[in-house]
Design a protein around this motif. Sequence first.
Motif, PDB file in Angstrom:
ATOM      1  N   TYR A  66       0.829  -1.207   0.000  1.00 29.44           N
ATOM      2  CA  TYR A  66       0.000   0.000   0.000  1.00 29.44           C
ATOM      3  C   TYR A  66       0.866   1.261   0.000  1.00 29.44           C
ATOM      4  N   LEU A  67       1.889   1.278   0.826  1.00 32.56           N
ATOM      5  CA  LEU A  67       2.763   2.447   0.902  1.00 32.56           C
ATOM      6  C   LEU A  67       3.401   2.744  -0.454  1.00 32.56           C
ATOM      7  N   HIS A  68       3.803   1.713  -1.166  1.00 33.50           N
ATOM      8  CA  HIS A  68       4.398   1.938  -2.486  1.00 33.50           C
ATOM      9  C   HIS A  68       3.362   2.415  -3.505  1.00 33.50           C
ATOM     10  N   ARG A  69       2.122   1.995  -3.362  1.00 35.06           N
ATOM     11  CA  ARG A  69       1.057   2.549  -4.213  1.00 35.06           C
ATOM     12  C   ARG A  69       0.868   4.032  -3.911  1.00 35.06           C
ATOM     13  N   ILE A  70       0.838   4.348  -2.641  1.00 30.45           N
ATOM     14  CA  ILE A  70       0.679   5.748  -2.234  1.00 30.45           C
ATOM     15  C   ILE A  70       1.831   6.583  -2.783  1.00 30.45           C
TER      16      ILE A  70
ATOM     17  N   ARG B 174       3.454   6.242  -5.518  1.00 31.33           N
ATOM     18  CA  ARG B 174       3.245   6.508  -6.950  1.00 31.33           C
ATOM     19  C   ARG B 174       2.107   7.495  -7.208  1.00 31.33           C
ATOM     20  N   ILE B 175       1.120   7.535  -6.313  1.00 32.86           N
ATOM     21  CA  ILE B 175      -0.087   8.326  -6.553  1.00 32.86           C
ATOM     22  C   ILE B 175      -0.036   9.697  -5.887  1.00 32.86           C
ATOM     23  N   ASP B 176       0.448   9.748  -4.648  1.00 30.54           N
ATOM     24  CA  ASP B 176       0.482  11.012  -3.906  1.00 30.54           C
ATOM     25  C   ASP B 176       1.766  11.056  -3.074  1.00 30.54           C
ATOM     26  N   TYR B 177       2.812  11.582  -3.684  1.00 27.73           N
ATOM     27  CA  TYR B 177       4.139  11.571  -3.064  1.00 27.73           C
ATOM     28  C   TYR B 177       4.170  12.347  -1.745  1.00 27.73           C
ATOM     29  N   ASP B 178       3.399  13.411  -1.635  1.00 27.86           N
ATOM     30  CA  ASP B 178       3.372  14.172  -0.382  1.00 27.86           C
ATOM     31  C   ASP B 178       2.823  13.343   0.774  1.00 27.86           C
ATOM     32  N   MET B 179       1.776  12.568   0.514  1.00 29.77           N
ATOM     33  CA  MET B 179       1.237  11.693   1.575  1.00 29.77           C
ATOM     34  C   MET B 179       2.229  10.595   1.914  1.00 29.77           C
ATOM     35  N   TYR B 180       2.901  10.078   0.910  1.00 28.21           N
ATOM     36  CA  TYR B 180       3.945   9.080   1.137  1.00 28.21           C
ATOM     37  C   TYR B 180       5.032   9.651   2.058  1.00 28.21           C
ATOM     38  N   LEU B 181       5.460  10.870   1.774  1.00 27.88           N
ATOM     39  CA  LEU B 181       6.488  11.508   2.608  1.00 27.88           C
ATOM     40  C   LEU B 181       5.996  11.744   4.029  1.00 27.88           C
ATOM     41  N   ALA B 182       4.726  12.104   4.178  1.00 25.13           N
ATOM     42  CA  ALA B 182       4.160  12.335   5.514  1.00 25.13           C
ATOM     43  C   ALA B 182       4.157  11.040   6.332  1.00 25.13           C
ATOM     44  N   ILE B 183       3.808   9.926   5.705  1.00 24.55           N
ATOM     45  CA  ILE B 183       3.840   8.623   6.387  1.00 24.55           C
ATOM     46  C   ILE B 183       5.280   8.253   6.721  1.00 24.55           C
ATOM     47  N   THR B 184       6.174   8.464   5.776  1.00 22.13           N
ATOM     48  CA  THR B 184       7.591   8.172   5.992  1.00 22.13           C
ATOM     49  C   THR B 184       8.133   8.982   7.165  1.00 22.13           C
ATOM     50  N   TYR B 185       7.762  10.258   7.251  1.00 24.77           N
ATOM     51  CA  TYR B 185       8.200  11.101   8.367  1.00 24.77           C
ATOM     52  C   TYR B 185       7.777  10.482   9.702  1.00 24.77           C
ATOM     53  N   GLU B 186       6.550  10.013   9.782  1.00 25.21           N
ATOM     54  CA  GLU B 186       6.055   9.410  11.033  1.00 25.21           C
ATOM     55  C   GLU B 186       6.847   8.158  11.400  1.00 25.21           C
ATOM     56  N   MET B 187       7.188   7.351  10.399  1.00 24.60           N
ATOM     57  CA  MET B 187       7.976   6.146  10.685  1.00 24.60           C
ATOM     58  C   MET B 187       9.408   6.500  11.079  1.00 24.60           C
ATOM     59  N   ILE B 188       9.970   7.533  10.464  1.00 26.24           N
ATOM     60  CA  ILE B 188      11.306   7.991  10.868  1.00 26.24           C
ATOM     61  C   ILE B 188      11.277   8.469  12.315  1.00 26.24           C
ATOM     62  N   ASP B 189      10.203   9.147  12.697  1.00 26.03           N
ATOM     63  CA  ASP B 189      10.054   9.592  14.078  1.00 26.03           C
ATOM     64  C   ASP B 189      10.020   8.395  15.033  1.00 26.03           C
TER      65      ASP B 189
ATOM     66  N   PHE C 129      -6.015   9.816   2.339  1.00 24.93           N
ATOM     67  CA  PHE C 129      -5.714   9.215   1.039  1.00 24.93           C
ATOM     68  C   PHE C 129      -6.931   8.449   0.527  1.00 24.93           C
ATOM     69  N   GLU C 130      -7.542   7.661   1.397  1.00 27.37           N
ATOM     70  CA  GLU C 130      -8.691   6.844   1.006  1.00 27.37           C
ATOM     71  C   GLU C 130      -9.898   7.703   0.621  1.00 27.37           C
ATOM     72  N   LYS C 131     -10.086   8.819   1.304  1.00 26.24           N
ATOM     73  CA  LYS C 131     -11.172   9.748   0.931  1.00 26.24           C
ATOM     74  C   LYS C 131     -10.916  10.360  -0.438  1.00 26.24           C
ATOM     75  N   GLU C 132      -9.683  10.758  -0.651  1.00 26.37           N
ATOM     76  CA  GLU C 132      -9.335  11.466  -1.877  1.00 26.37           C
ATOM     77  C   GLU C 132      -9.295  10.558  -3.104  1.00 26.37           C
TER      78      GLU C 132
ATOM     79  N   GLY D 208      -8.521  -1.759 -14.242  1.00 26.22           N
ATOM     80  CA  GLY D 208      -9.862  -1.501 -13.734  1.00 26.22           C
ATOM     81  C   GLY D 208     -10.130  -1.923 -12.306  1.00 26.22           C
ATOM     82  N   THR D 209      -9.114  -2.421 -11.606  1.00 30.22           N
ATOM     83  CA  THR D 209      -9.332  -2.800 -10.207  1.00 30.22           C
ATOM     84  C   THR D 209      -9.057  -1.589  -9.308  1.00 30.22           C
ATOM     85  N   PRO D 210      -9.795  -1.476  -8.198  1.00 26.70           N
ATOM     86  CA  PRO D 210      -9.573  -0.341  -7.296  1.00 26.70           C
ATOM     87  C   PRO D 210      -8.154  -0.336  -6.749  1.00 26.70           C
ATOM     88  N   ILE D 211      -7.549   0.852  -6.610  1.00 21.86           N
ATOM     89  CA  ILE D 211      -6.190   0.914  -6.060  1.00 21.86           C
ATOM     90  C   ILE D 211      -6.202   0.697  -4.554  1.00 21.86           C
TER      91      ILE D 211
END
Length: 133
Positions: A63-67, A69-84, A106-109, A118-121
């Motif tokens: 899922y993180l790798h999908r994120i 590719r789709i929304d790099y800013d959200m990926y970075l925000a999650i990465t920041y939390e894991m680095i913390d 992410f899921e809302k957007e 054609g499969t949901p991401i």
Amino acid sequence: MKEVTKLMIEQYNLKKLKLDFMGYSFNNINQLSYHHLIIPRRLNGEMTFENGAILRQNTSHDYLHRIERIDYDMYLAITYEMIDEKIKGYIDVNNLIAINDILNEFEKEYYNLKTKSGTPIIRKEYTKRLFKN
């Protein structure tokens, strides 16, 4: 399983917590995988304790790798939390809540987005984590 992965599972007490760095549960440590956290593998990031996080392969890791590719800013925000979490030296409920909030956003957007085939991401299993909406 690589030694660094085993060491991180032990160091972060993941066997007892039954959670990965993003708040996804697992039943068996064989479901876990090493994620290059700071320097990605594609940029020759090393597989070291300092550069990694432990994620469940078929849910949070994929899922993180999908994120990414789709929304790099959200990926970075999650990465920041894991680095913390890495800096703290433990899985922190506050970081998991923050990660969950980002995932909910992410899921809302992107709930209607589909792959080329054609499969949901956003697969159903990606939405099953410690904290609910």
